[in-house]
Design an enzyme around this catalytic site. Structure first.
Site, PDB file in Angstrom:
ATOM      1  N   LYS A 119       0.810  -1.218   0.000  1.00 54.63           N
ATOM      2  CA  LYS A 119       0.000   0.000   0.000  1.00 54.63           C
ATOM      3  C   LYS A 119       0.844   1.270   0.000  1.00 54.63           C
ATOM      4  O   LYS A 119       0.338   2.350  -0.277  1.00 54.63           O
ATOM      5  CB  LYS A 119      -0.972  -0.001   1.195  1.00 54.63           C
ATOM      6  CG  LYS A 119      -2.159  -0.956   1.011  1.00 54.63           C
ATOM      7  CD  LYS A 119      -3.258  -0.660   2.019  1.00 54.63           C
ATOM      8  CE  LYS A 119      -4.336  -1.717   2.060  1.00 54.63           C
ATOM      9  NZ  LYS A 119      -5.329  -1.665   1.017  1.00 54.63           N
ATOM     10  N   LYS A 210      -4.730  -8.643  -6.165  1.00 57.24           N
ATOM     11  CA  LYS A 210      -5.938  -8.867  -5.372  1.00 57.24           C
ATOM     12  C   LYS A 210      -7.037  -7.883  -5.774  1.00 57.24           C
ATOM     13  O   LYS A 210      -6.747  -6.721  -6.060  1.00 57.24           O
ATOM     14  CB  LYS A 210      -5.584  -8.645  -3.896  1.00 57.24           C
ATOM     15  CG  LYS A 210      -6.724  -8.870  -2.919  1.00 57.24           C
ATOM     16  CD  LYS A 210      -6.243  -8.722  -1.482  1.00 57.24           C
ATOM     17  CE  LYS A 210      -6.490  -7.345  -0.898  1.00 57.24           C
ATOM     18  NZ  LYS A 210      -7.865  -7.044  -0.551  1.00 57.24           N
ATOM     19  N   LYS A 213     -11.214  -3.019  -2.595  1.00 55.58           N
ATOM     20  CA  LYS A 213     -12.138  -1.898  -2.755  1.00 55.58           C
ATOM     21  C   LYS A 213     -11.402  -0.583  -2.988  1.00 55.58           C
ATOM     22  O   LYS A 213     -11.859   0.257  -3.733  1.00 55.58           O
ATOM     23  CB  LYS A 213     -13.130  -1.814  -1.600  1.00 55.58           C
ATOM     24  CG  LYS A 213     -12.567  -1.689  -0.218  1.00 55.58           C
ATOM     25  CD  LYS A 213     -13.721  -1.573   0.768  1.00 55.58           C
ATOM     26  CE  LYS A 213     -13.491  -2.350   2.030  1.00 55.58           C
ATOM     27  NZ  LYS A 213     -12.260  -2.007   2.749  1.00 55.58           N
TER      28      LYS A 213
END
Ligand code: ATP
Ligand code: MG
Length: 346
Positions: A119, A210, A213
């Protein structure tokens, strides 16, 4: 409240995806249907963890309640007394426990967390929050505050679960106590959720990544949101990236796109993956296979969205508030015991 606890959370940074549904919500529903008399269920929205990466804060409060509805629409029955539905930030003891845990966590240990690396990849250091770095600590506090045994999460959370076990054992050993209940190890978690291995639904467009959202804006056609128009979602499946091999095989390495669609299909029709493999393996018509998956996705979304629209908001709100009222008490007592063993309280 002496039953073993099953705990599950979905962040409210964005709208949940089919990946959240398959990796997190389906297992919880199955466990409820099988074990509701035997276990306590803690289902919550980690709202404090929802802005470890930047979000629009105007939406946070409403999204948090909204995201709790995704459990109910899937079949969680709010009438059971041993099902608790709550918001992380409404249990203040949680935050103090997380701060305490920070001091028993190594900097190197956090630096090795792959979710943090993924991230923060390619971002300026100044724009990466310390909250993203310490995310696993808050998650460990979420689990250990209540002494949860089973945490049915997707495979992306495996490392965080292992950290939770580590910090629980570390503190127990350091203070010669068994106050922190160590959750079951990963393979037992997976088996308990009814799988052979951890689940990771991939992006339809980039099946090496992956489905997430928070990636929706960058990868709208690879991500199926639970509020997508069913016909739009159908199209996303029909245009999913596959391969040029031309024969259907369950092979995550060489045919990740096809394999991902097989996993989606198996989970939506609630059949073991072996059965889907038996039916489709060796067939050459990708379009026929995609149509079968797309049909299931469309039917699922139509039914799911109907259920979502039928939720009684005031009933749900009452449930949330009563759960929070009861859990605050349990959490405060547990925090006090932890404060005592580390010397903060007499
Ligand atoms: P974000 O990108 O914001 O992190 P997310 O889709 O990863 O979003 P989370 O709220 O972090 O969602 O995770 C909620 C739960 O859903 C966790 O149990 C996580 O393991 C599971 N989950 C998330 N994505 C997937 C996926 N693609 N496949 C299986 N499980 C998933
Ligand atoms: Mg995530």
């Amino acid at each position: 409240m002496s039953q073993e606890i099953i705990l599950n959370g979905i962040r409210s940074n964005d709208t949940p995806t089919l990946g959240n549904y398959i990796g997190s919500i389906i297992p919880v529903i199955k466990l409820q249907n099988q074990y509701v008399d035997k276990y306590q269920f803690n289902l919550f929205i980690p709202d404090i963890l929802s802005f470890t990466t930047p979000i629009n804060h105007q939406d946070l409060y409403l999204n948090t309640v909204q995201n709790l509805k995704y459990y109910v629409a899937a079949g969680i029955d709010i009438n059971y007394d041993n099902i608790f539905i709550y918001r992380q930030s409404y249990i203040p003891a949680l935050s103090e426990l997380a701060v305490i845990f920070c001091n028993f966590t190594g900097f190197g240990e956090m630096s090795r967390m792959t979710q943090f690396k993924d991230k923060s990849l390619g971002k300026e250091k100044e724009s990466i929050s310390v909250g993203l770095f310490t995310y696993p600590i808050l998650m460990a506090a979420d689990i250990l505050l209540y002494g949860a045994s089973y945490i049915p999460v997707g495979e992306d959370q495996k490392q965080h679960l292992e950290f939770t076990r580590d910090i629980a054992m570390r503190i127990n050993n350091r203070f010669n106590t068994d106050l922190l209940k160590v959750p079951h190890e990963w393979q037992d978690q997976v088996k308990f959720a009814g799988h052979q291995s951890g689940l990771r639904i991939k992006s339809l467009k980039n099946p090496d990544k992956k489905m997430s959202k928070s990636n929706f804006k960058d990868d709208p056609n690879g991500t199926i949101l639970l509020i997508d128009e069913p016909d739009e979602a159908y199209k996303k499946v029909m245009t999913a990236t596959t391969d040029s091999i031309g024969v259907i095989n369950y092979n995550p390495v060489n045919q990740p796109g096809i394999t991902n669609l097989m996993n989606i299909l198996a989970n939506l029709v609630d059949e073991p993956i072996e059965k889907v493999i038996t039916i489709w393996q060796g067939q050459k018509n990708y379009s026929k296979f995609k149509t079968a998956v797309a049909d299931e996705v469309r039917i699922f979304l139509e039914n799911y969205q109907k259920a979502l629209n039928n939720i009684d908001e005031s009933d749900l709100m009452r449930k949330i508030e009563s759960s929070e009222y009861l859990l605050r008490d349990v959490a405060t007592q547990k925090l006090y015991k932890i404060q005592q063993i580390i010397g903060l309280r007499p």
